[in-house]
Design a protein around this motif. Structure first.
Motif, PDB file in Angstrom:
ATOM      1  N   GLY A   1       0.812  -1.211   0.000  1.00  0.00           N
ATOM      2  CA  GLY A   1       0.000   0.000   0.000  1.00  0.00           C
ATOM      3  C   GLY A   1       0.843   1.257   0.000  1.00  0.00           C
ATOM      4  O   GLY A   1       1.935   1.286   0.561  1.00  0.00           O
ATOM      5  N   SER A   2       0.304   2.302  -0.617  1.00  0.00           N
ATOM      6  CA  SER A   2       1.019   3.581  -0.640  1.00  0.00           C
ATOM      7  C   SER A   2       0.943   4.298   0.702  1.00  0.00           C
ATOM      8  O   SER A   2       1.757   5.181   0.969  1.00  0.00           O
TER       9      SER A   2
ATOM     10  N   TYR B   1      -3.618  14.892   2.306  1.00  0.00           N
ATOM     11  CA  TYR B   1      -3.743  13.531   2.858  1.00  0.00           C
ATOM     12  C   TYR B   1      -2.929  13.516   4.169  1.00  0.00           C
ATOM     13  O   TYR B   1      -1.739  13.823   4.148  1.00  0.00           O
TER      14      TYR B   1
ATOM     15  N   ASP C   1       2.966  11.562  -5.041  1.00  0.00           N
ATOM     16  CA  ASP C   1       1.909  10.567  -4.801  1.00  0.00           C
ATOM     17  C   ASP C   1       0.903  10.634  -5.949  1.00  0.00           C
ATOM     18  O   ASP C   1       0.174  11.616  -6.086  1.00  0.00           O
TER      19      ASP C   1
ATOM     20  N   ALA D   1      -1.618   8.367  -6.539  1.00  0.00           N
ATOM     21  CA  ALA D   1      -2.609   7.323  -6.240  1.00  0.00           C
ATOM     22  C   ALA D   1      -3.844   7.391  -7.142  1.00  0.00           C
ATOM     23  O   ALA D   1      -4.517   6.385  -7.349  1.00  0.00           O
TER      24      ALA D   1
ATOM     25  N   SER E   1      -5.123   0.636  -5.265  1.00  0.00           N
ATOM     26  CA  SER E   1      -6.332   0.812  -4.442  1.00  0.00           C
ATOM     27  C   SER E   1      -7.447   1.526  -5.191  1.00  0.00           C
ATOM     28  O   SER E   1      -8.567   1.020  -5.289  1.00  0.00           O
TER      29      SER E   1
ATOM     30  N   ARG F   1      -4.905  -4.895  -1.143  1.00  0.00           N
ATOM     31  CA  ARG F   1      -3.602  -4.339  -0.780  1.00  0.00           C
ATOM     32  C   ARG F   1      -2.490  -4.620  -1.772  1.00  0.00           C
ATOM     33  O   ARG F   1      -1.844  -5.670  -1.727  1.00  0.00           O
TER      34      ARG F   1
HETATM   35  C1  LIG Z   1      -6.018   6.259  -1.131  1.00  0.00           C
HETATM   36  C2  LIG Z   1      -4.736   6.972  -1.166  1.00  0.00           C
HETATM   37  C3  LIG Z   1      -3.543   6.271  -1.238  1.00  0.00           C
HETATM   38  C4  LIG Z   1      -3.514   4.769  -1.364  1.00  0.00           C
HETATM   39  O1  LIG Z   1      -3.223   4.154  -0.191  1.00  0.00           O
HETATM   40  P1  LIG Z   1      -3.111   2.556  -0.139  1.00  0.00           P
HETATM   41  O2  LIG Z   1      -2.378   2.324   1.147  1.00  0.00           O
HETATM   42  O3  LIG Z   1      -2.302   2.137  -1.338  1.00  0.00           O
HETATM   43  O4  LIG Z   1      -4.493   1.999  -0.148  1.00  0.00           O
HETATM   44  C5  LIG Z   1      -2.352   6.992  -1.301  1.00  0.00           C
HETATM   45  N1  LIG Z   1      -2.346   8.331  -1.295  1.00  0.00           N
HETATM   46  C6  LIG Z   1      -3.487   9.037  -1.248  1.00  0.00           C
HETATM   47  C7  LIG Z   1      -3.425  10.508  -1.298  1.00  0.00           C
HETATM   48  C8  LIG Z   1      -4.710   8.379  -1.158  1.00  0.00           C
HETATM   49  O5  LIG Z   1      -5.837   9.092  -1.089  1.00  0.00           O
END
Ligand SMILES: *Cc1c(COP(=O)(O)O)cnc(C)c1O
Length: 408
Positions: free
Chosen positions: A107-108, A132, A214, A216, A247, A256
């Motif tokens: 996961g990020s 975030y 990031d 995502a 995700s 994940r």
């Molecule tokens: C949802 C999101 C992620 C992804 O997180 P995971 O751990 O990979 O689910 C990453 N960065 C941002 C800004 C997000 O909103």
């Protein structure tokens, strides 16, 4: 006497989503017959693509036989997945990234949280506002901030994202070491253009700084001129780390799988000014602290890159984007200013009042849950984030109720 890490005491206690949950629960207890529609938390609602499910099942069956069983995989992730990523997400878009510059993870959130431990505690860290919450809180936990005053931590450089700059910060005149950027943005939905992103890359090269990018929400970009990756910008492979996740791309929030790209040219410096490979540092970190993502999950992620899988994730993300268009149009028609919702599942709404007051207003009058913008930072005050992650029916119903409330 065992002592705690007192940096944890600096963290702001009321975590945004638990406060939302409390207010919603209170409302539900007081109004048991009212139906609530949740356009708050950023989680997907639709099933995994069938291409992923099929690959997932097949990989589980391999684990059921001794002859095809697999135990620990490589800490960096299986090559079959890293090759697909390098080819489809980078090489086809002219970004020169090789499979051994990619690290698969679970996961990020974890990767964007953990990356800061490679860098000195006295690094000058710049974080967008609103943002975030992970980037900020993990730097506070590590001890890179002073205490919290007037909605901000001392010792952190905030990059204001406001209506005046189109929610896109420009590089400052003074020096920064570590810069967090997120595009398409959570929570504002803003996207950055190539020329503006180039300004950041040029700044980082000049200051020997590092950009943590990031991406995502990259799968929601539809305009061919909007950069997908920071590595589409010349020089970025020297100064940027990119985070991507399956995700939001493919509904993997519960499954994940994500990845982090660290080109071998990215350097950070010791106190004598000697360069060190950030790729090698992260590899050392991952080999020590991480044992890889499960084999079936990596096979499920790989399936996203098949012809069938790619078509399915376009369909999946387009569904949410159509919801976003619907939300955006209804809000504009009701006279509210909003941005985002074009290359993003989030709509950032200027409410004309305090964020929590608007939240309570929508909850009580329309039975709709949104996310108060002030929870993402001081610049989010007066805004709310509305998420397109829901069924079309629920979104239509929610917007009908919101329009009624706003227009009466
Ligand atoms: C949802 C999101 C992620 C992804 O997180 P995971 O751990 O990979 O689910 C990453 N960065 C941002 C800004 C997000 O909103």
């Amino acid at each position: 006497m065992i002592r705690i890490n007192e940096n944890y005491g600096k963290l702001q206690s009321s975590y945004l989503f638990s406060e939302i949950a409390q207010r919603v629960n209170r409302f539900v207890d007081a109004n048991p017959n009212k139906d609530i529609i949740r356009l708050g938390i950023g989680d997907v609602t639709r099933a995994l693509p069938s291409a992923c499910i099929r690959a997932f099942h097949e990989a589980v069956d391999e684990l059921a036989r001794d002859s095809t069983f697999r135990g620990y995989g490589p800490e960096q992730g299986y090559l079959f997945l890293r090759e697909k990523i390098a080819h489809h997400d980078y090489m086809t878009r002219g970004a020169d990234i090789s499979p051994d510059e990619i690290f698969i993870s679970d996961g990020s959130k974890g990767d964007t949280a953990n990356i800061q431990e490679l860098f000195s505690l006295d690094s000058r860290v710049a974080i967008p506002d609103p943002v975030y919450p992970v980037y900020l809180d993990t730097n506070v936990m590590a001890g890179r901030s002073g205490s919290f005053h007037n909605g901000r931590y001392e010792g952190i450089v905030y990059l204001d994202c406001t209506q005046d700059n189109g929610y896109i910060p420009a590089p400052p005149h003074d020096h920064l070491d570590l810069i967090y950027l997120c595009f398409p943005n959570n929570p504002t939905g803003a996207t950055i253009s190539s020329p503006l992103l180039k300004e950041w890359v040029d700044y980082a090269r000049e200051h020997r700084a590092l950009i943590l990018y990031d991406a995502a929400y990259v799968a929601f970009i539809r305009d061919p001129d909007v950069p997908r990756s920071i590595y589409e910008i010349e020089g970025a492979t020297e100064v940027a780390i990119e985070f991507r996740s399956f995700s939001k791309t493919a509904g993997f929030t519960g499954t994940r799988c994500a990845y982090t790209v660290i080109p071998k040219n990215v350097m950070a410096y010791d106190s004598t000014g000697k360069p060190h490979s950030v790729h090698d540092l992260w590899n050392r970190r991952q080999s020590t602290k991480f044992n890889g993502v499960s084999y079936p999950v990596q096979r499920a992620a790989e399936a996203i890159y098949s012809d069938e899988g790619r078509a399915q994730i376009v369909e999946l993300t387009s569904y949410y984007l159509d919801n976003a268009t619907l939300i955006r149009n209804e809000l504009l028609a009701a006279g509210l200013a909003c941005v985002g919702g074009i290359h993003s599942p989030y709509i950032w709404v200027k409410t004309g009042m305090d964020s929590w007051s608007f939240f309570d207003h929508l909850l009580e009058k329309a039975g709709v849950v949104c996310t108060p913008g002030s929870g993402f930072g001081r610049c989010g005050q007066g805004y709310v984030r509305i998420s397109a992650f829901n069924s079309r029916e629920q979104v239509k119903q929610a917007m009908k109720r919101i329009s009624e409330v706003l227009l009466t």
